[in-house]
Design an enzyme around this catalytic site. Structure first.
Site, PDB file in Angstrom:
ATOM      1  N   ASP A  28       0.852  -1.193   0.000  1.00 25.54           N
ATOM      2  CA  ASP A  28       0.000   0.000   0.000  1.00 25.54           C
ATOM      3  C   ASP A  28       0.887   1.241   0.000  1.00 25.54           C
ATOM      4  O   ASP A  28       1.836   1.310   0.776  1.00 25.54           O
ATOM      5  CB  ASP A  28      -0.847   0.059   1.276  1.00 25.54           C
ATOM      6  CG  ASP A  28      -1.868  -1.056   1.322  1.00 25.54           C
ATOM      7  OD1 ASP A  28      -1.837  -1.899   0.413  1.00 25.54           O
ATOM      8  OD2 ASP A  28      -2.662  -1.077   2.266  1.00 25.54           O
ATOM      9  N   SER A 265       5.368   4.213  10.655  1.00 24.01           N
ATOM     10  CA  SER A 265       5.528   3.008   9.844  1.00 24.01           C
ATOM     11  C   SER A 265       4.178   2.354   9.634  1.00 24.01           C
ATOM     12  O   SER A 265       3.272   2.475  10.459  1.00 24.01           O
ATOM     13  CB  SER A 265       6.488   2.036  10.524  1.00 24.01           C
ATOM     14  OG  SER A 265       5.816   1.387  11.582  1.00 24.01           O
ATOM     15  N   LYS A 266       4.061   1.653   8.485  1.00 26.46           N
ATOM     16  CA  LYS A 266       2.783   1.041   8.138  1.00 26.46           C
ATOM     17  C   LYS A 266       2.398  -0.043   9.141  1.00 26.46           C
ATOM     18  O   LYS A 266       1.239  -0.335   9.331  1.00 26.46           O
ATOM     19  CB  LYS A 266       2.858   0.452   6.719  1.00 26.46           C
ATOM     20  CG  LYS A 266       2.755   1.527   5.651  1.00 26.46           C
ATOM     21  CD  LYS A 266       2.453   0.937   4.296  1.00 26.46           C
ATOM     22  CE  LYS A 266       3.735   0.669   3.538  1.00 26.46           C
ATOM     23  NZ  LYS A 266       3.522   0.107   2.221  1.00 26.46           N
ATOM     24  N   ARG A 267       3.417  -0.618   9.772  1.00 23.97           N
ATOM     25  CA  ARG A 267       3.150  -1.697  10.724  1.00 23.97           C
ATOM     26  C   ARG A 267       2.480  -1.154  11.984  1.00 23.97           C
ATOM     27  O   ARG A 267       1.608  -1.764  12.559  1.00 23.97           O
ATOM     28  CB  ARG A 267       4.473  -2.386  11.070  1.00 23.97           C
ATOM     29  CG  ARG A 267       4.374  -3.846  11.367  1.00 23.97           C
ATOM     30  CD  ARG A 267       5.728  -4.551  11.209  1.00 23.97           C
ATOM     31  NE  ARG A 267       6.867  -3.677  11.441  1.00 23.97           N
ATOM     32  CZ  ARG A 267       7.430  -3.456  12.627  1.00 23.97           C
ATOM     33  NH1 ARG A 267       6.951  -4.025  13.702  1.00 23.97           N
ATOM     34  NH2 ARG A 267       8.471  -2.650  12.737  1.00 23.97           N
ATOM     35  N   LYS A 268       2.936   0.037  12.413  1.00 18.52           N
ATOM     36  CA  LYS A 268       2.472   0.538  13.705  1.00 18.52           C
ATOM     37  C   LYS A 268       1.352   1.568  13.619  1.00 18.52           C
ATOM     38  O   LYS A 268       0.576   1.727  14.550  1.00 18.52           O
ATOM     39  CB  LYS A 268       3.662   1.174  14.449  1.00 18.52           C
ATOM     40  CG  LYS A 268       4.680   0.164  14.913  1.00 18.52           C
ATOM     41  CD  LYS A 268       5.417   0.682  16.144  1.00 18.52           C
ATOM     42  CE  LYS A 268       6.860   0.217  16.174  1.00 18.52           C
ATOM     43  NZ  LYS A 268       7.812   1.287  15.922  1.00 18.52           N
TER      44      LYS A 268
END
Ligand code: GLU
Length: 499
Positions: A28, A265-268
């Site tokens: 994404d 970050s995309k993870r967090k």
């Protein structure tokens, strides 16, 4: 001040600049891609130059097929349009690096022939072992140990840790320039680079070679990108010099930070995904304005709201904040509310319908539903923060009468005389000659407040709960007008029975 090409800053601003954003389609799209695009586009506009979109898809291990389309869609949604790119073509096509492999090959040969690059046959296992040993012995220099440098294939094959397909590495000289001039930071000092791989075993160049070759061939004058690339810039400058090319100007933008100062970050953080903003119901103009503010604070508080044209007009590299701008969603929500109120109610209704279609909530709404939403939009416009909240606020208008659920707490909080109020309301509304908000209000007020002496504060509560299902709702009389007489009365009767 002179830039890296020796031109004065005034000269730079006078000549039409060519800038690019060069995202890698690895998932994404990240909000940082929009952030970079905004500044690239701003400078292209300010100088009457061009803004190019290039897809950097040389990392096949991280390649995600759907990502490219998402990049196109989200950047377009934000109005950050490019004049050259994979989807629109242009004089330097192709703009997708995977389609340019033949372009890079001769430059690799040229660098090998000049001794600026060399083949490396070390296996991944050997490299891992080398790194582990370097770490264990706490060696200061942790780069590649140059085992392959100066060796022929056969010489190297006689040693352990050999693979048949080599990579090509840069031979970084000891006197590599580590300081370069940055448009927003002034002189920047980067650490000594490793012997960077420029051509991989799969025949694809790495980012470092491809970015330099493409920026040069595409006539890019300004490389504007995230600060994570500062440490790579000395390698890029070396490649420019070795290939005999002019070095472009560099601007390294600060990374966006969470409110706790950590990197987004995309993870967090869901807000790292560009698509998230659209799903949440932010207006593209609000997000664009928000990203502008992250570049540098406005001259005064009043100027927080500004168009892209105004931003371009006042844009200067020297204004850009180099300290990681904090991604403050409260500010974005405030801006979104501002832009929502700046729309006409019809425009807002269109945006809400578009949003519901985009998120699949209203895949194919009926003309009646759209008309009803249009009528209800003025009732919610004043306090709406996100497009995604709109339907919830007026859901009672789209619920069949028999399915309307009455909020329990709201029913329990009704006054003792609620049944009498509902009876009186029914009686007066049944015979009302015209059904519009003013007539409804006048009739209820006359009967409940004037005749029965109920304080206005208590008089309309039961009607509101009956009609909307809750004591908290958009303006009552307008809601009843939209709902129609039949439904309004049916709902009041249902409440009467429940009491
Ligand atoms: N492909 C790189 C990225 O996605 C581009 C970096 C650059 O702009 O040079 O971050």
């Amino acid at each position: 001040m002179n830039d890296s090409l020796g031109r004065t800053m005034t000269d730079v601003s006078l000549s039409p600049a060519r800038l690019r954003v060069a995202p890698s389609p690895t998932g994404d799209p990240h909000v940082g891609t929009a952030y970079m695009s905004l500044f690239n586009l701003a400078w292209a506009r300010k100088t009457g130059g061009a803004f190019v979109l290039r897809i950097e898809d040389t990392d096949r291990a991280r390649y995600v097929a759907s990502s490219e389309q998402q990049i196109f869609e989200t950047l377009r949604w934000l109005g950050l349009d490019w004049s050259e790119g994979p989807d629109v073509g242009g004089p330097y096509a192709p703009y997708r690096q995977s389609e340019r492999l033949d372009t890079y090959a001769p430059y690799v040969e040229q660098l090998l022939a000049a001794g600026h690059a060399y083949h490396c046959w070390c296996s991944p296992e050997r490299l891992a072992q080398m790194r582990a040993e370097q770490q264990a012995s706490k060696q200061a220099n942790t780069g590649y140990d140059r085992l392959c440098h100066g060796k022929t294939r056969d010489e190297r094959a006689a040693l352990p840790g050999f693979t048949e397909t080599p990579v090509v590495r840069m031979y970084i000289p000891e006197d590599v320039e580590l300081v370069f001039e940055d448009l927003v930071r002034g002189p920047v000092s980067a650490p000594l680079p490793d012997d960077q791989v420029i051509l991989k075993t799969d025949g694809f160049p790495t980012y470092h070679l491809a970015v330099v070759v493409d920026d040069h061939l595409m006539g890019i004058t300004h490389v504007v990108r995230g600060e994570e690339w500062i440490s790579s810039t000395p390698k890029h400058i070396l490649l420019y010099r070795w290939l005999g090319w002019d070095v472009p100007a560099f601007a390294h933008m600060p990374l966006l930070r969470n409110t706790d100062k950590s990197k987004i970050s995309k993870r967090k953080n869901p807000a790292a995904r560009l698509e998230w903003f659209r799903e949440q119901g932010y207006l593209p103009e609000a997000l664009r304005n928000f990203l502008q503010l992250l570049g540098y604070p406005p001259a005064s508080d009043e100027q927080e709201v500004s168009t892209f044209e105004e931003f371009v007009e006042g844009f200067e590299w020297s204004k850009v904040n180099t300290v990681g701008p904090v991604f403050d969603l409260d500010k974005l929500n405030w801006l979104n509310g501002h832009y929502i109120r700046a729309l006409s109610s019809d425009e807002l209704a269109d945006r809400i319908v578009e949003h519901l279609a985009h998120t699949g909530v209203w895949a194919e709404p009926s003309a009646d539903d759209v008309a009803r939403l249009r009528a209800a939009t003025p009732l919610i416009q004043e306090r709406l923060v996100l497009l995604s909240e709109a339907l919830d606020k007026v859901q009672f208008l789209f619920t069949p009468d028999a399915e309307l659920e009455l909020d329990e707490a709201s029913v329990n909080a009704l006054p003792e005389n609620a049944a009498a109020i509902v009876d009186a309301s029914l009686a007066v509304l049944e015979g009302l000659p015209t059904w519009d908000d003013e007539s409804i209000q006048a009739a209820l007020r006359a009967r409940l407040v004037d005749d029965l002496g109920i304080k206005p504060k208590f008089a309309f509560g039961p009607v509101r709960v009956g009609v909307t299902g809750s004591r908290v709702s958009p303006p009552l009389f307008e809601s009843m007008a939209i709902l129609g007489r039949e439904s309004s009365l049916a709902r009041l009767k249902a409440l009467r029975e429940a009491l």
